[in-house]
Design an enzyme around this catalytic site. Structure first.
Site, PDB file in Angstrom:
ATOM      1  N   ASP A   1       0.909  -1.140   0.000  1.00 40.56           N
ATOM      2  CA  ASP A   1       0.000   0.000   0.000  1.00 40.56           C
ATOM      3  C   ASP A   1       0.949   1.190   0.000  1.00 40.56           C
ATOM      4  OD1 ASP A   1      -1.441   2.287   0.872  1.00 40.56           O
ATOM      5  OD2 ASP A   1      -3.043   0.945   1.511  1.00 40.56           O
ATOM      6  N   HIS A   2       1.119   1.820  -1.140  1.00 40.63           N
ATOM      7  CA  HIS A   2       2.250   2.773  -1.239  1.00 40.63           C
ATOM      8  C   HIS A   2       2.072   3.968  -0.297  1.00 40.63           C
ATOM      9  CE1 HIS A   2      -0.313   4.985  -4.070  1.00 40.63           C
ATOM     10  NE2 HIS A   2       0.512   6.006  -3.954  1.00 40.63           N
TER      11      HIS A   2
ATOM     12  N   HIS B   1      -5.668   2.890   1.026  1.00 40.60           N
ATOM     13  CA  HIS B   1      -4.958   4.072   1.534  1.00 40.60           C
ATOM     14  C   HIS B   1      -5.703   4.765   2.677  1.00 40.60           C
ATOM     15  CE1 HIS B   1      -2.904   3.176  -2.080  1.00 40.60           C
ATOM     16  NE2 HIS B   1      -3.583   3.945  -2.887  1.00 40.60           N
TER      17      HIS B   1
END
Ligand code: BG6
Length: 494
Positions: free
Chosen positions: A181-182, A244
């Protein structure tokens, strides 16, 4: 410290993510000495390429997207020779056997102890088949460690995510799986823990006695760009909400972990996800979640098409490009504190911000009768600006009675010479060191899907509540009503 030597396998090496994020991240790591010389990168995709062509693509990507330029020829040449390319049909195990042979050569050439990191920048339905072929093609038989990094989306809903996970688990153990999950790789998201747990100002107030509400905004100015085919099946809730937004919410809401170790932190995050109040009925969803879709509009004088006119989007699509929700965390610390979250495409600014709104001072004879005191705010700015500021009340200079809110600001991204690492640099480096703190564990993913699936199910049955909003505006007005009914408002983002 440099990561231990490994072969990095980039599945999807001719794709957009590799070009925009992965090659630049590898170059920055190399330049900063976080990758020594004992590594190799194998680009994998169906198309054929020579090693030289592949290296030329990597070069272009770095000059376009990396925070460092490849302008030192000596350094670039040294870096480039670590990159090789192999065309691979991922359904054909024979190709994987060939990849094993290539890997053995690379191990020898670069003195790599058999460590293997598989980066799957692929569509989710390929995660299972690729994992099986990695095993059957002999790639997991080397002496060192084996890890798999998996890009989002991790499934479409809980059942599909469960199926994916079951497949991957037949080959890899949970501690070998790194789900990206950047947002968790972003500096300021990681900074939330420090701000909370290293400051006497905040932690004592971090509860329902002092905090009135929390607001999380992830706004984007872009539309769906060329991803209509994917996005039209996904929508904002799945594309940004399940991952996010809920991840950021858990970082804000979690209890202090017993230690700052990956498993301890992730245990605390899971507890938050388990405390989320589930919207059980259709009415619950209607009352607490607003969705919208952009229609034609204007941004900075430029006319913009509506979502339904975008390429690869159905002309009668009911996919949401915006949603806002009121989320309750039903535990001792947060009982009664609403978390408002919102995200959308084609909004007026690109920003990610968390606002903590503190409760008003008790109505006291000193000020409140004469002035409407603004609440104190703590604002965490995640991107593109990075920093924090607090809003406090102070006397207006020269006046006896006037009070005004003033901001005290720490702007990380304004500091000269600060060149903060990109999320993907941090995440690739962590995966190569075996640190999964900022990756999502299966139980986090499954709880997040369970929460989102309830909303998606209610939406699926009746689409009459989807509100159009002009591209370039702040989304449907109903999103403001969510707060208004509780006596709050969205704080404007900067
Ligand atoms: C991705 C979404 O996960 O995040 C995209 O799929 C979105 O739709 C992107 O644009 C936003 O990321 P960032 O880092 O640019 O805020």
């Amino acid at each position: 410290l440099p990561a231990s030597g490994a072969v990095y396998y980039l599945f999807g090496a001719t794709g957009d993510l590799a070009k925009r994020k992965l090659f630049p991240a590898l170059f920055s790591l190399y330049k900063e000495g976080k990758l020594a010389e004992d590594f190799a990168v194998v680009g994998l995709a169906r198309r054929s390429r020579t090693d030289e062509q592949f290296q030329a693509e990597v070069y272009e990507s770095i000059n376009e997207f990396c925070r460092y330029k490849a302008d030192d020829a000596e350094l670039w040449n040294r870096f480039a020779q670590h990159f090789v390319y192999m065309s691979l049909d991922i359904n054909d195990v024979e190709g994987f056997r060939e990849l094993t042979r290539l890997s053995e050569k690379l191990d020898e050439r670069f003195d790599i102890p058999g460590n293997r990191l598989f980066y799957l920048a692929l569509a989710p339905e390929l995660f299972g088949p690729v994992s099986f072929n990695l095993r059957d093609g002999g790639l997991l038989e080397s002496k060192g460690w084996h890890r798999v990094v998996i890009e989002k989306p991790f499934g479409y809903d809980l059942p599909s995510a469960q199926k994916l996970n079951d497949q991957i688990n037949q080959v890899f153990k949970e501690e070998e799986i790194f789900r990206i999950d950047h947002y968790l790789g972003k500096e300021m998201v990681q900074n939330i823990e420090v701000i909370r747990f290293a400051n006497a100002f905040f932690e004592p107030l971090w509860n329902n006695k002092h905090i009135a509400n929390v607001q999380i905004t992830l706004s984007e100015t872009v539309g769906v760009e060329d991803r209509g085919g994917y996005y039209d099946k996904s929508g904002a809730l799945r594309d940004m909400g399940q991952n996010h937004m809920l991840q950021m919410l858990t970082m804000i809401a979690m209890e202090p972990p017993s230690r700052l170790h990956g498993e301890d932190i992730r245990d605390e995050k899971v507890k938050v996800l388990r405390s989320l109040r589930q919207y059980e009925t259709f009415e619950d969803v209607r009352k607490n979640v607003v969705r919208g879709q952009y229609s034609e509009g204007v941004h900075k004088g430029k006319p913009l098409p509506g979502y339904r006119q975008e390429e690869s989007v159905a002309g009668d699509s009911v996919t949401e490009t915006y949603f806002a929700a009121k989320v309750a965390v039903d535990n001792f610390r947060w009982a009664g504190v609403p978390f408002y979250i919102r995200t959308g495409k084609r909004l007026p600014v690109k920003t990610t911000e968390v606002v903590i709104e503190f409760q008003n001072m008790p109505n006291n004879v000193l000020f409140a009768s004469r002035h409407n005191l603004a609440p104190n705010l703590l604002v965490i700015r995640v991107n593109p600006m990075e920093g924090i500021y607090i809003k406090i009340n102070a006397k207006q200079p020269g006046s006896d009675t006037q009070i005004q809110p003033v901001a005290m600001e720490f702007c990380q991204s304004c500091q000269v010479g600060i060149n903060t690492p990109e999320a993907y640099e941090r995440l690739i480096y962590d995966a190569a060191r075996g640190d999964s703190t900022y990756f999502t564990r299966w139980d986090e993913v499954s709880h997040a899907w369970a929460f989102v699936d309830k909303i998606a199910a209610a939406w699926h049955d009746d689409t009459s509540d989807i509100r159009p909003y002009p591209a370039g505006s702040w989304g449907p007005t109903e999103a403001s009503d969510l707060l208004k009914q509780d006596g709050f408002r969205w704080w404007p983002v900067n």
